[in-house]
Design an enzyme around this catalytic site. Structure first.
Site, PDB file in Angstrom:
ATOM      1  N   ASP A   1      17.949  22.010  -3.508  1.00  0.00           N
ATOM      2  CA  ASP A   1      18.493  22.653  -2.639  1.00  0.00           C
ATOM      3  C   ASP A   1      19.864  22.801  -3.194  1.00  0.00           C
ATOM      4  O   ASP A   1      19.660  24.499  -2.303  1.00  0.00           O
ATOM      5  CB  ASP A   1      18.887  21.192  -1.138  1.00  0.00           C
ATOM      6  CG  ASP A   1      20.024  20.253  -1.913  1.00  0.00           C
ATOM      7  OD1 ASP A   1      20.104  19.991  -2.875  1.00  0.00           O
ATOM      8  OD2 ASP A   1      20.623  19.244  -1.076  1.00  0.00           O
TER       9      ASP A   1
ATOM     10  N   HIS B   1      11.667  19.721  -3.454  1.00  0.00           N
ATOM     11  CA  HIS B   1      11.163  18.215  -3.588  1.00  0.00           C
ATOM     12  C   HIS B   1      11.314  17.950  -2.215  1.00  0.00           C
ATOM     13  O   HIS B   1      12.413  18.521  -0.814  1.00  0.00           O
ATOM     14  CB  HIS B   1      11.915  17.007  -4.394  1.00  0.00           C
ATOM     15  CG  HIS B   1      13.401  17.185  -3.632  1.00  0.00           C
ATOM     16  ND1 HIS B   1      14.056  17.066  -2.676  1.00  0.00           N
ATOM     17  CD2 HIS B   1      14.445  18.021  -4.640  1.00  0.00           C
ATOM     18  CE1 HIS B   1      15.363  16.262  -3.348  1.00  0.00           C
ATOM     19  NE2 HIS B   1      15.492  17.243  -4.179  1.00  0.00           N
TER      20      HIS B   1
END
Ligand SMILES: *[C@@H]1O[C@H](CO)[C@@H](O)[C@H](O)[C@H]1NC(C)=O
Ligand SMILES: *[C@@H]1O[C@H](CO)[C@@H](O)[C@H](O)[C@H]1NC(C)=O
Ligand SMILES: *[C@@H]1O[C@H](CO)[C@@H](O)[C@H](O)[C@H]1NC(C)=O
Ligand SMILES: *[C@@H]1O[C@H](CO)[C@@H](O)[C@H](O)[C@H]1NC(C)=O
Ligand SMILES: *[C@@H]1O[C@H](CO)[C@@H](O)[C@H](O)[C@H]1NC(C)=O
Length: 488
Positions: free
Chosen positions: A378, A113
């Protein structure tokens, strides 16, 4: 005002020097040079022993990248890169198309994102550190005076306009590169983990993709995968997984105390801890990307201090989801098995995080598409890189990051791996070699940097598809027992 604080403070005997320092650039350049030398030696070795010769210097110039590469926040790129996993998206290299004897036949995008507000948890810690400073009546240093007027108005969790924009731009860039493999009969297949910021990034990506096609293509998000269930786009299915806290705290205890001491002298009675210092440094990244101007929080620290901050993130993720983690890479296995299925056109074989129901159906896991895009986080991406064998630290003792001593030889640099909007792209290629039938190859780009793929005998970043599949023993065997260790 922010710029003011920064420039004024350069006259004083404390921090701010938010300019590209020659020494810093020198170090980076030195690091690059060493990396290039190693790569060159390595490639030289392989080029001598492989049975065929690639035409020399066959790379075409990179095609259009229609968008700004470095977000204009008014801060040097070198500083933004020290924000580790909180860095905005900045490509690591210029995209270079595959060699001319290869054509792209299929593409897999895995993307984080875009830039967001701090998570609720991080925001609470940042606010607590700010409150400690705000309680101080008289500051000893001008760079803190802005706090008198500072009111906490930061959001939490959600995508910021910069993150939406960079996700959109990524969709534009993907269309520009890969338009020739999609059509309305063969649309990209898009999935997103269910966090709002991830879904928003995916929808902005498809919007960019469609706009770049002048709306001749109508891509949309096909599947939102609940983060509460089985999914390969989040890392929460391994209860026994460790974390990188011990290692990152070891580094915190080395780099942070002088900074904390300095700030506590500047703000008598604030009683900041080293963790507060870390959180205040992260505010420089969040606040600047939210306001798109240099945050006055950046003015509390020097570029050198931010390099300490950067290494904290690198160490933390290396020992959590990364190669150094107890059960780090196993959390990437499910995605790798899905990738192998798509690359080979065969059903998914996985006994880890996949949702078997979804992956068994052509509606929810088609195998006949040419472009796939998945949106994630992540930590999960770090696990996936590690499961694949990317970013192994061959040059470091024990192939490990030393939590007490950053090495300039490390390539484990989060801002290059998983900045906000960071992405891995796997290109499946059909390549024609002299006097041989065309064969399937792959290459992997991370933030546009071609990965060497040493683990499958990569030559100029190309591996034969079958060699790549072969190399993925760990994932093809469900983590070789590691997935079971997530539970017992
Ligand atoms: C604080 O805000 C007021 C009103 O916006 C402004 O007049 C004043 O200059 C500010 N003070 C500082 C130290 O920034
Ligand atoms: C892009 O993301 C923002 C959130 O930052 C969201 O409000 C918006 O609806 C998204 N735009 C599209 C086209 O999906
Ligand atoms: C798998 O996906 C199906 C269909 O979306 C859903 O109903 C089910 O709850 C999922 N199972 C798990 C364990 O996530
Ligand atoms: C300072 O903070 C520490 C915790 O970080 C606490 O143990 C200590 O009591 C505090 N000292 C004062 C004077 O508030
Ligand atoms: C979810 O994953 C677990 C662990 O691999 C597995 O036992 C279960 O069957 C999976 N459920 C579905 C619907 O795929």
């Amino acid at each position: 005002m922010a710029k003011d604080v920064i420039s004024k403070s350069t006259e004083r005997d404390h921090p701010p020097l938010l300019v590209n320092e020659p020494s810093h650039l020198g170090k980076r350049r030195c690091r690059r040079t060493v990396q290039l030398l190693v790569l060159a030696t390595f490639l030289g070795f392989w080029l001598r022993i492989i049975p065929f010769k690639w035409p020399s210097l066959s790379l075409r110039q990179g095609t259009v990248l229609p968008v700004d590469h470095v977000p204009d926040i008014g801060l040097p790129e070198s500083l933004m890169r020290t924000w580790a996993q909180y860095a905005p998206y900045i490509p690591v290299a210029k995209y270079v198309p595959p060699p001319p004897m290869c054509t792209i036949s299929q593409v897999h995008v895995l993307q984080r994102h875009g830039t967001r507000w701090p998570t609720s948890n991080a925001a609470a810690k940042c606010k607590s550190a700010v409150d400690k400073l705000k309680r101080v009546k008289d500051y000893e240093e001008d760079y803190l005076v802005f706090l008198k007027n500072f009111t906490w108005d930061l959001g939490e969790n959600d995508l910021l306009p910069l993150g939406a924009r960079q996700s959109f731009d990524a969709g534009v860039a993907a269309f520009d590169r890969y338009a020739h493999i999609v059509s309305n009969d063969n649309l990209p297949f898009v999935r997103a983990a269910s966090s709002t910021r991830v879904v928003d990034s995916a929808t902005n990506w498809t919007a960019g993709f469609n706009v770049a096609s002048h709306n001749t293509i109508k891509a949309s998000v096909d599947l939102i995968l609940p983060e509460s269930g089985n999914l390969t786009l989040d890392d929460n299915m391994c209860p026994n997984a460790g974390d990188g806290d011990a290692e990152s705290e070891r580094w915190l205890a080395i780099y942070a105390p002088p900074i904390t001491r300095r700030l506590n002298l500047a703000a008598p009675g604030a009683n900041l801890s080293n963790k507060d210092t870390y959180n205040l440094m992260s505010l420089c990244a969040f606040h600047s990307q939210a306001t798109m101007t240099p945050s006055p929080f950046c003015g509390l620290f020097t570029p050198e201090e931010f390099r300490g901050f950067e290494y904290f993130g690198d160490v933390d993720k290396f020992y959590d989801n990364g190669h150094g983690g107890n059960l780090g890479r196993v959390r990437g296995v499910g995605y790798v098995n899905e990738l192998l299925a798509r690359l080979t056109g065969k059903p998914v074989r996985d006994n880890t995080q996949t949702n078997r129901t979804l992956d068994a159906s052509p509606e929810t896991f088609p195998l006949d598409r040419t472009l796939y895009a998945d949106f994630s986080h992540d930590n999960t991406m770090v696990s996936i890189y590690s499961a694949l064998g990317l970013f192994r630290q061959y040059l470091l003792p024990g192939q490990k990051l030393n939590p007490g001593d950053p090495s300039s030889l490390r390539t484990w640099i989060l801002s290059n791996m998983v900045p906000f909007g960071g992405r891995m792209v796997v290109e499946r290629l059909k390549c024609t070699r002299a006097a041989a039938l065309p064969a399937a190859f792959i290459r992997i780009l991370v933030n546009d940097a071609v990965q060497p793929l040493k683990f499958c005998g990569g030559v100029r970043g190309l591996c034969e598809l079958h060699a790549f599949v072969e190399s993925q023993w760990y994932s093809r065997h469900d983590g070789g027992g590691d997935f079971e260790r997530c539970f017992d």
